[in-house]
Design a protein around this motif. Structure first.
Motif, PDB file in Angstrom:
ATOM      1  N   UNK A 177       0.836  -1.209   0.000  1.00  0.00           N
ATOM      2  CA  UNK A 177       0.000   0.000   0.000  1.00  0.00           C
ATOM      3  C   UNK A 177       0.870   1.258   0.000  1.00  0.00           C
ATOM      4  N   UNK A 178       0.500   2.204  -0.842  1.00  0.00           N
ATOM      5  CA  UNK A 178       1.240   3.458  -0.931  1.00  0.00           C
ATOM      6  C   UNK A 178       2.267   3.501  -2.039  1.00  0.00           C
ATOM      7  N   UNK A 179       2.497   2.359  -2.730  1.00  0.00           N
ATOM      8  CA  UNK A 179       3.418   2.333  -3.865  1.00  0.00           C
ATOM      9  C   UNK A 179       2.614   2.502  -5.149  1.00  0.00           C
ATOM     10  N   UNK A 180       2.958   3.514  -5.934  1.00  0.00           N
ATOM     11  CA  UNK A 180       2.273   3.766  -7.200  1.00  0.00           C
ATOM     12  C   UNK A 180       3.313   3.886  -8.308  1.00  0.00           C
ATOM     13  N   UNK A 181       3.111   3.132  -9.396  1.00  0.00           N
ATOM     14  CA  UNK A 181       4.056   3.128 -10.508  1.00  0.00           C
ATOM     15  C   UNK A 181       3.371   3.631 -11.775  1.00  0.00           C
ATOM     16  N   UNK A 182       3.996   4.573 -12.452  1.00  0.00           N
ATOM     17  CA  UNK A 182       3.453   5.122 -13.688  1.00  0.00           C
ATOM     18  C   UNK A 182       4.522   5.092 -14.776  1.00  0.00           C
TER      19      UNK A 182
END
Length: 384
Positions: A191-196
């Motif tokens: 939770x809290x990891x975002x990859x773009x």
């Protein structure tokens, strides 16, 4: 005694990978770029061939191979699918960091899965305001109870959209500069990891992008090595990855030269093969010679690493000139093949786009020249 030949094991490995690369990887090389897909099944296939685990100790499912063999893998796979050489370069860097500095539990958890190709682990150092200046990163990791709380943004990260986890470097002591950096294994699904992802001109299948860390709770046992010692871990690893990057670029360039030689021998103009014109043959000879020189500097650097001898300036020279001379050679091959080579019907235009990206990653030309200057002249005379 000087010996510039590969031993029998290395020659057999090279021949096996050359055949695999040209017959299984090359025919599909442009497919993944056009379709914006990462061929996970081929990454797994490389695991079956032992490529992913070359720098993983045998006790954790790898082969514990020497660095020279890793270089052979980078060069040969670079001939078939430049982007799949990350299974060599990225895995070698990540595996060495984990094998040399992580706890036994982390080694048992991650190294076998890296070696098999079941898991892809990226390395997250670069930030919007900190590229070559690793000590300038701003991401933080605050120790709270039995976990660390990570916050920050990582940018230009290879495998950002395809990796299962990342080795993330963050400040655990914000007031201590490079001495206050620590490394952590951070699963991508926390939770809290975002990859773009990015819309890059090259290296499309490797999924480069940004990673955003928003109050990510990482168990304290996921720290790699000692707290505040992450900077020295990664700087030593750069010497290996820079040598491998040079060879993966050179492999792509040599393949382009081989294809171009066949073209100019069979294509005729003014009643004779193009190869008979010095304006065609001499550029090929020039690029071949330059690439051969850098290639053997790379293998010398890898041999020095295997002997546990200093090889920082060798690695920097290969990283500076390997991608540069490779993209120049590929560009020349595109011109010699004519307008068809500018289309996506041939792999040359993609190789050019892919190789250019490695002129940036793991240190720009200017940074590597600064590294060489520091090694030659001394740290007291460095310009940064």
């Amino acid at each position: 005694m000087l010996n510039f030949s590969f031993n029998q094991e290395q020659e057999s490995f090279q021949a096996m990978l050359r055949d695999f690369s040209l017959h299984e990887l090359l025919p599909q090389y442009t497919k993944w770029d056009r379709e914006h897909k990462h061929p996970r099944h081929l990454w797994k296939r490389l695991g079956e061939l032992g490529v992913n685990g070359l720098r993983v100790p045998e006790e954790y499912g790898g082969s514990g191979a020497d660095c020279v063999i890793a270089g052979i893998a980078a060069e040969e796979i670079g001939r078939g699918d430049f982007n799949l050489t990350y299974a060599v370069m990225l895995n070698a860097l990540v595996s060495e960091i984990i094998a040399n500095h992580a706890t036994g539990r982390l080694k048992k958890t991650w190294l076998p899965q890296i070696a098999s190709g079941d898991k892809i682990v990226g390395i997250a150092i670069t930030e919007p305001a900190a590229g070559s200046d690793v000590a300038g990163i701003r991401s933080t990791a605050i120790h709270k109870g039995n976990h660390y709380l990570l916050n920050g943004e990582k940018s230009g990260i290879s495998a950002a959209t395809i990796a299962d986890a990342f080795i993330v470097f963050a400040k655990t002591d914000p007031d201590s500069g490079s001495r206050g950096i620590s490394a952590f294994i951070v699963p991508a699904d926390l939770p809290g990891v975002e990859c773009k992802g990015y819309e890059d001109m090259g290296n499309v299948p490797i999924g480069r992008g940004s990673i955003y860390l928003n109050d990510v709770e990482v168990p304290e046992e996921n720290i790699i090595g000692l707290e505040n010692k992450g900077f020295t871990q990664v700087m030593n690893g750069f010497d290996l990855s820079r040598l491998l990057i040079g060879l993966q670029c050179i492999g792509a360039a040599f393949q382009s030269i081989d294809e171009t030689i066949e073209h100019v021998k069979t294509r005729h103009a003014f009643g004779r093969p193009l190869a008979k014109f010095q304006g065609v043959s001499f550029p090929i000879v020039t690029h071949f010679t330059q690439l051969e020189l850098i290639k053997w500097q790379a293998y010398r650097g890898l041999w020095l690493r295997d002997q546990e001898k200093k090889h920082t300036k060798e690695a920097a020279s290969v990283k500076w000139l390997g991608p540069k001379l490779s993209q120049e050679a590929i560009h020349e091959c595109m011109l010699l093949n004519g307008h068809y080579a500018y289309t996506k019907e041939m792999p040359i235009e993609q190789r050019l786009r892919d190789v250019i990206g490695l002129e940036i990653g793991d240190g720009t030309a200017q940074v590597n020249q600064m590294v060489i200057a520091r090694e030659l002249i001394g740290k007291d005379f460095r310009s940064y």
